[in-house]
Design a protein around this motif. Structure first.
Motif, mmCIF file in Angstrom:
data_model
loop_
_atom_site.group_PDB
_atom_site.id
_atom_site.type_symbol
_atom_site.label_atom_id
_atom_site.label_comp_id
_atom_site.label_asym_id
_atom_site.label_seq_id
_atom_site.Cartn_x
_atom_site.Cartn_y
_atom_site.Cartn_z
ATOM 1 N N GLU A 127 6.596 1.153 9.576
ATOM 2 C CA GLU A 127 7.915 1.239 10.196
ATOM 3 C C GLU A 127 8.693 -0.049 9.971
ATOM 4 O OE1 GLU A 127 9.626 1.545 14.689
ATOM 5 O OE2 GLU A 127 8.539 3.288 13.929
ATOM 6 N N GLY A 128 9.981 0.115 9.615
ATOM 7 C CA GLY A 128 10.876 -1.014 9.463
ATOM 8 C C GLY A 128 10.437 -1.972 8.381
ATOM 9 N N TYR A 129 10.860 -3.234 8.505
ATOM 10 C CA TYR A 129 10.518 -4.242 7.504
ATOM 11 C C TYR A 129 9.018 -4.490 7.454
ATOM 12 C CZ TYR A 129 9.699 -7.498 11.311
ATOM 13 O OH TYR A 129 9.195 -8.100 12.438
ATOM 14 N N ALA A 130 8.314 -4.211 8.562
ATOM 15 C CA ALA A 130 6.880 -4.458 8.613
ATOM 16 C C ALA A 130 6.084 -3.518 7.720
ATOM 17 C CB ALA A 130 6.380 -4.359 10.055
ATOM 18 N N ALA A 131 6.732 -2.478 7.174
ATOM 19 C CA ALA A 131 6.057 -1.597 6.219
ATOM 20 C C ALA A 131 5.849 -2.272 4.871
ATOM 21 C CB ALA A 131 6.869 -0.307 6.032
ATOM 22 N N ALA A 132 6.401 -3.476 4.681
ATOM 23 C CA ALA A 132 6.368 -4.154 3.385
ATOM 24 C C ALA A 132 4.996 -4.209 2.723
ATOM 25 C CB ALA A 132 6.961 -5.556 3.526
ATOM 26 N N PRO A 133 3.913 -4.555 3.426
ATOM 27 C CA PRO A 133 2.626 -4.675 2.736
ATOM 28 C C PRO A 133 2.023 -3.353 2.291
ATOM 29 C CG PRO A 133 2.330 -5.000 5.097
ATOM 30 C CD PRO A 133 3.811 -4.972 4.843
ATOM 31 N N LEU A 134 2.574 -2.234 2.747
ATOM 32 C CA LEU A 134 2.011 -0.941 2.357
ATOM 33 C C LEU A 134 2.359 -0.562 0.922
ATOM 34 C CD1 LEU A 134 2.575 1.198 5.581
ATOM 35 C CD2 LEU A 134 0.556 -0.120 4.892
ATOM 36 N N PHE A 135 3.426 -1.130 0.385
ATOM 37 C CA PHE A 135 3.839 -0.760 -0.974
ATOM 38 C C PHE A 135 2.874 -1.313 -2.026
ATOM 39 C CE2 PHE A 135 7.429 0.127 1.629
ATOM 40 C CZ PHE A 135 8.054 1.203 1.028
ATOM 41 N N PRO A 136 2.519 -2.592 -1.996
ATOM 42 C CA PRO A 136 1.481 -3.042 -2.945
ATOM 43 C C PRO A 136 0.121 -2.415 -2.649
ATOM 44 C CG PRO A 136 2.080 -4.810 -1.425
ATOM 45 C CD PRO A 136 3.092 -3.729 -1.242
ATOM 46 N N LEU A 137 -0.147 -2.098 -1.376
ATOM 47 C CA LEU A 137 -1.400 -1.417 -1.052
ATOM 48 C C LEU A 137 -1.442 -0.050 -1.720
ATOM 49 C CD1 LEU A 137 -4.051 -1.063 0.543
ATOM 50 C CD2 LEU A 137 -2.664 -0.224 2.461
ATOM 51 N N ALA A 138 -0.343 0.694 -1.669
ATOM 52 C CA ALA A 138 -0.297 2.018 -2.301
ATOM 53 C C ALA A 138 -0.593 1.919 -3.793
ATOM 54 C CB ALA A 138 1.070 2.654 -2.066
ATOM 55 N N GLU A 139 -0.074 0.885 -4.432
ATOM 56 C CA GLU A 139 -0.324 0.719 -5.870
ATOM 57 C C GLU A 139 -1.803 0.477 -6.136
ATOM 58 O OE1 GLU A 139 2.210 -2.375 -7.205
ATOM 59 O OE2 GLU A 139 4.078 -1.314 -6.691
ATOM 60 N N ARG A 140 -2.436 -0.372 -5.331
ATOM 61 C CA ARG A 140 -3.865 -0.651 -5.533
ATOM 62 C C ARG A 140 -4.701 0.602 -5.295
ATOM 63 N NH1 ARG A 140 -1.313 -4.422 -6.548
ATOM 64 N NH2 ARG A 140 -1.331 -3.170 -8.451
ATOM 65 N N LEU A 141 -4.342 1.382 -4.281
ATOM 66 C CA LEU A 141 -5.098 2.595 -3.986
ATOM 67 C C LEU A 141 -4.959 3.612 -5.115
ATOM 68 C CD1 LEU A 141 -4.226 2.977 -0.193
ATOM 69 C CD2 LEU A 141 -6.448 2.335 -1.163
ATOM 70 N N ARG A 142 -3.764 3.750 -5.643
ATOM 71 C CA ARG A 142 -3.556 4.690 -6.743
ATOM 72 C C ARG A 142 -4.335 4.261 -7.980
ATOM 73 N NH1 ARG A 142 2.500 6.369 -7.810
ATOM 74 N NH2 ARG A 142 1.374 7.745 -9.210
ATOM 75 N N GLU A 143 -4.428 2.958 -8.215
ATOM 76 C CA GLU A 143 -5.221 2.471 -9.350
ATOM 77 C C GLU A 143 -6.686 2.864 -9.218
ATOM 78 O OE1 GLU A 143 -4.563 -1.705 -9.325
ATOM 79 O OE2 GLU A 143 -2.529 -1.568 -10.165
ATOM 80 N N ARG A 144 -7.130 3.052 -7.980
ATOM 81 C CA ARG A 144 -8.516 3.448 -7.732
ATOM 82 C C ARG A 144 -8.686 4.962 -7.671
ATOM 83 N NH1 ARG A 144 -12.099 -0.537 -4.554
ATOM 84 N NH2 ARG A 144 -11.405 -2.513 -5.426
ATOM 85 N N GLY A 145 -7.620 5.688 -7.952
ATOM 86 C CA GLY A 145 -7.704 7.139 -7.968
ATOM 87 C C GLY A 145 -7.559 7.792 -6.614
ATOM 88 N N CYS A 146 -7.141 7.036 -5.606
ATOM 89 C CA CYS A 146 -6.973 7.602 -4.267
ATOM 90 C C CYS A 146 -5.698 8.437 -4.183
ATOM 91 C CB CYS A 146 -6.902 6.487 -3.224
ATOM 92 S SG CYS A 146 -8.422 5.530 -3.051
ATOM 93 N N ALA A 147 -5.747 9.497 -3.407
ATOM 94 C CA ALA A 147 -4.552 10.290 -3.114
ATOM 95 C C ALA A 147 -3.822 9.605 -1.965
ATOM 96 C CB ALA A 147 -4.942 11.712 -2.730
ATOM 97 N N VAL A 148 -2.596 9.166 -2.218
ATOM 98 C CA VAL A 148 -1.860 8.360 -1.244
ATOM 99 C C VAL A 148 -0.688 9.156 -0.674
ATOM 100 C CG1 VAL A 148 -0.494 6.265 -0.893
ATOM 101 C CG2 VAL A 148 -2.484 6.224 -2.422
ATOM 102 N N SER A 149 -0.679 9.289 0.635
ATOM 103 C CA SER A 149 0.455 9.868 1.359
ATOM 104 C C SER A 149 1.083 8.737 2.171
ATOM 105 C CB SER A 149 0.011 11.001 2.288
ATOM 106 O OG SER A 149 -0.601 12.046 1.562
ATOM 107 N N LEU A 150 2.395 8.581 2.067
ATOM 108 C CA LEU A 150 3.086 7.455 2.684
ATOM 109 C C LEU A 150 4.117 7.948 3.687
ATOM 110 C CD1 LEU A 150 3.689 4.397 2.792
ATOM 111 C CD2 LEU A 150 5.155 4.698 0.793
ATOM 112 N N VAL A 151 4.100 7.349 4.873
ATOM 113 C CA VAL A 151 5.084 7.634 5.912
ATOM 114 C C VAL A 151 5.942 6.387 6.096
ATOM 115 C CG1 VAL A 151 5.478 8.303 8.302
ATOM 116 C CG2 VAL A 151 3.475 9.184 7.069
#
Length: 278
Positions: A127-151
């Motif tokens: 939520e809000g600006y605090a969601a910032a660290p989730l974007f690089p996290l999503a990239e790392r998870l996708r690199e590992r083949g994880c299915a990523v759903s983002l809210v």
């Protein structure tokens, strides 16, 4: 499951460095100011969930900022992006700094998110600006083949963080606004249970205000999923020396204790936080 015990022996990103950085780009997007900074040695050691502490003119306490993105190469060398919401004198000063401003920066700091060993389904809630660290996290998870759903959630459209970018970072994206100005109307607590069921996530990651973290962690616990939350609290020094960022938790031994959010956190297991005492 995660590479290390979440809220236990998760290792940080190595030794932080204290450097004289520079603002090389600044842009107002909605309710936030996005700053691109040079900070030699910080981008190279970054892991999703880390933050930096920056010095603010006229203030003793430094300001902690989530790292939103790192760029390995640019015209200025490696850079990092941070998101600033004007909430007081310090953040207002940071948001107003023009290109060329020199700023003292320490980082990368804090315990990062632990990544799954296997390709699993993951739900990321921010939520809000605090969601910032989730974007690089999503990239790392996708690199590992994880299915990523983002809210991506916010009180209103102007305070949604990078909603368009989110669609490049995740398999599915849900946008929530409390006022219904865009996406689904409501707050994270109103929808996270249904979103978790739909994603069939094995791991839930959350970043945002405490009520968002608590809702995400509680929903995960109800279905037996792991949860990791990036707890944001006042961090006067950012390095653990001042002990000014108490985080009440329950240890793996079941004993209640208080740890430092900037070093033993900011990322901890959601089921370990003593929410009523936070």
């Amino acid at each position: 499951m995660p590479e290390a015990a979440v809220g236990g022996a998760v290792h940080g990103s190595g030794h932080p460095v204290h450097v004289d950085g520079e603002v090389v780009a600044t842009k107002r997007i909605g309710g936030y100011q996005h700053l691109t900074l040079t900070a030699p040695g910080v981008p190279e050691g970054f892991r999703a969930g880390n933050f930096v502490a920056v010095s603010v003119a006229g203030h003793v306490a430094r300001r902690a900022l989530w790292i939103h993105r790192v760029r390995a190469s640019s015209a200025f060398g490696p850079t990092l992006d941070v998101v600033v919401e004007r909430r007081g004198d310090g953040s207002g000063w940071l948001a107003a700094q023009p290109v060329g401003t020199r700023i003292a920066i320490t980082g990368p700091l804090g315990r990062p998110f632990a990544l799954p060993k296997e390709a699993v389904s993951c739900l990321l809630v921010g939520e809000g600006y605090a969601a910032a660290p989730l974007f690089p996290l999503a990239e790392r998870l996708r690199e590992r083949g994880c299915a990523v759903s983002l809210v991506v959630s916010a009180p209103d459209e102007s305070r949604l963080l990078s909603a368009l970018e989110a669609r490049r970072s995740a398999r599915s994206v849900t946008v929530l606004t409390a006022d219904g100005s865009v996406g689904l109307r409501g707050r994270v607590g109103d929808h996270v249970g249904d979103l978790l069921a739909r994603s069939e996530a094995d791991v839930v990651y959350a970043a945002g205000p405490h009520e968002v973290l608590r809702a995400a962690a509680s929903a995960a616990e109800r279905v037996g999923a792991w949860s990791q939350v990036a707890v944001e609290t006042w961090t006067p020094c950012g390095t653990g020396l001042c002990h000014g960022c108490p985080l009440p938790v329950v240890g793996e031994d079941g004993v209640a204790r208080v740890v430092r959010a900037c070093t033993e956190g900011p990322v901890v297991r959601g089921d370990r936080v003593r929410w009523d005492d936070l």
